[in-house]
Every structure is written in structure tokens, then in C-alpha cells.
Design a protein around this motif. Structure first.
Motif, PDB file in Angstrom:
ATOM      1  N   SER A  81       2.201   1.553 -18.453  1.00 40.27           N
ATOM      2  CA  SER A  81       0.440   0.361 -18.077  1.00 40.27           C
ATOM      3  C   SER A  81       0.480  -0.917 -16.768  1.00 40.27           C
ATOM      4  N   LYS A  87       0.328  -0.049 -13.178  1.00 38.95           N
ATOM      5  CA  LYS A  87      -0.630   0.283 -12.684  1.00 38.95           C
ATOM      6  C   LYS A  87      -1.827  -1.281 -12.579  1.00 38.95           C
ATOM      7  N   GLU A 138      -0.045  -2.792  -9.923  1.00 36.52           N
ATOM      8  CA  GLU A 138      -0.485  -2.531  -8.207  1.00 36.52           C
ATOM      9  C   GLU A 138      -1.279  -3.194  -7.594  1.00 36.52           C
ATOM     10  N   SER A 194       2.452  -0.738  -4.260  1.00 36.25           N
ATOM     11  CA  SER A 194       2.296  -0.599  -4.730  1.00 36.25           C
ATOM     12  C   SER A 194       3.580  -0.769  -5.313  1.00 36.25           C
TER      13      SER A 194
END
Length: 152
Positions: free
Chosen positions: A27, A30, A33, A39
Motif C-alpha cells: 500500500s 502505491k 508512487e 514509481s
């Protein structure tokens, strides 16, 4: 605490830490990111924070395993797991707060860059203001041989 309950506590605790660490990593990756622009940088920062989480919580797990609680081995394991879960929740919350702070810092840096150089407007470069100076030939100096410059 006997050896079986000690090993059971360590194994269950390590499994809980590993599961929570993977949740934080996935998590968090993300979550960070887009704050870094790519990323790979977000994943790298998340990996660093997750490793710190694992090391701290596994250290706490080892310390808790040495504390004597409960009157029988089963009760001791359950009490230790309860303490471990509470500390794991606190460590999880702290890790999420660290990730949020990292993201906020990155967003502030990006906003500062955008304010300095707004998109859509060409970046103006300061050009030196240099003007050519014309070089005109000065007239030749002349010696006047007429009065009042004549000396007797």
C-alpha cells in the motif's frame, strides 16, 4: 514458559509481522508512487521504511518473548500475542504517519517547483543587455600655429 509455547509465540509473531510488513509495503508503494514523479523512487522509499518497520517490530517481538506472563503456557502465549498485536498496531500507525509525511514533503517540493516555473509558460532566461559601441575615429589633434599659441 516451555520451549513449545516459546517457539509458537515467536513463529506466530514473526508471521504477523511479515504479513503486516507486506501490507505496508504494497500500500505504501502505491501511496508514494505519484509523489516522486516516478514509481521507482516511491518504491525505494517505501522499501526503506518497511525494512525499518520489520527491524523494529521483530526486535520488540524478541523482547516480549522474554517476559513471563500468565500462569500456564497457553495463557502466556495468548497474553504475549495480545501485547504484540497492540504494539504492532502502534508500529503500523507510526509507519503510515512516516509515509504520509514523506508524501507531503514531496508534494510541497513539487508545488514549489511548479510555482517557480509554471507549466505552459516558457521559462524565461535572462539575456545580457549588450549593445555595441561604435568606434568612431577621433579627429587628429592639430597644433595650431596661429596666435595665441605662439610663444615669442
Amino acid at each position: 514458559m516451555d520451549t513449545n509455547s516459546y517457539i509458537a509465540f515467536l513463529v506466530l509473531g514473526a508471521i504477523l509481522v511479515a504479513i503486516d510488513g507486506q501490507i505496508i509495503y504494497r500500500s505504501g508503494r502505491k501511496y508514494l508512487e505519484h509523489s516522486y514523479g516516478d514509481s521507482a523512487a516511491g518504491a525505494s522509499m517505501t522499501r526503506l521504511v518497511t525494512v525499518l518497520f520489520h527491524l523494529v517490530v521483530l526486535g520488540v517481538l524478541m523482547l516480549i518473548s522474554t517476559v513471563d506472563v500468565g500462569s500456564n503456557p497457553t495463557e502466556g502465549v495468548i497474553l504475549r500475542l495480545g501485547i504484540m498485536l497492540l504494539l504492532l498496531a502502534a508500529a503500523h500507525a507510526l509507519t503510515i504517519a512516516i509515509l504520509a509525511r514523506i508524501k507531503d514533503r514531496q508534494l510541497q517540493e513539487r508545488l514549489a517547483e511548479e510555482m517557480a516555473h509554471p507549466p505552459g509558460q516558457p521559462q524565461t532566461q535572462v539575456q545580457p543587455n549588450v549593445q555595441a559601441i561604435r568606434h568612431e575615429q577621433a579627429p587628429e589633434p592639430s597644433v595650431d600655429t596661429t596666435p595665441p599659441y605662439l610663444t615669442p
